[in-house]
Design an enzyme around this catalytic site. Sequence first.
Site, PDB file in Angstrom:
ATOM      1  N   SER A   7       0.836  -1.181   0.000  1.00 54.12           N
ATOM      2  CA  SER A   7       0.000   0.000   0.000  1.00 54.12           C
ATOM      3  C   SER A   7       0.889   1.256   0.000  1.00 54.12           C
ATOM      4  CB  SER A   7      -0.958  -0.022   1.188  1.00 54.12           C
ATOM      5  OG  SER A   7      -1.908   1.016   1.073  1.00 54.12           O
ATOM      6  N   ASP A  93      -9.397  -4.369  -5.659  1.00 50.47           N
ATOM      7  CA  ASP A  93      -8.913  -3.356  -4.721  1.00 50.47           C
ATOM      8  C   ASP A  93      -9.541  -2.008  -5.049  1.00 50.47           C
ATOM      9  OD1 ASP A  93      -7.458  -1.711  -3.019  1.00 50.47           O
ATOM     10  OD2 ASP A  93      -5.521  -2.607  -3.529  1.00 50.47           O
ATOM     11  N   HIS A 122      -7.601  -5.065  -1.111  1.00 53.10           N
ATOM     12  CA  HIS A 122      -6.395  -4.341  -0.734  1.00 53.10           C
ATOM     13  C   HIS A 122      -5.369  -5.191   0.011  1.00 53.10           C
ATOM     14  CE1 HIS A 122      -4.130  -0.700  -0.540  1.00 53.10           C
ATOM     15  NE2 HIS A 122      -4.104  -0.676   0.768  1.00 53.10           N
TER      16      HIS A 122
END
Length: 152
Positions: A7, A93, A122
């Site tokens: 991320s 995602d 995610h």
Amino acid sequence: MIVAGSSQGGGLALVAGALVPDVAGVMADVPFLCHFSRGAEVTDEAPFREIAAYCRAHRDKVDRVFRTLSYFDCVNFAARSRAPGLFSVALMDQITPPSTVYAAHNHYAGHKEIHVYPYNAHEGGGPHHQVTQLAFLGSVLEPRAQGPATSP
């Protein structure tokens, strides 16, 4: 040195890979902070939602917003990275839309590979992807571990 993250950490791994000259490899999992304009167009998840809301309220500043964001868009750093790169993308995602990950991957200047997780969000590939990461680490670190040939 290997740089890795997921991320926001994946985006920062791309930055470090571009700025540190002797990085042996970059592992960017569902990297965030890439292609802000695309993210703001395709998802209503935070923080892209905030960018879209600001642009909606300040229509006359849209170009300025994305020009400013381009200074730390990780796609621009990916284009400077030369170390081997391993990416992951999760096609469901909403926080890091797949098209933003592909933008970074497509601009990545070094040798690269991407692993696609069609049914993940995610979390990306999770523990399954860690096996792939270990293989990648072996491939980039093994040649360096042997070092240059020396004569007796």
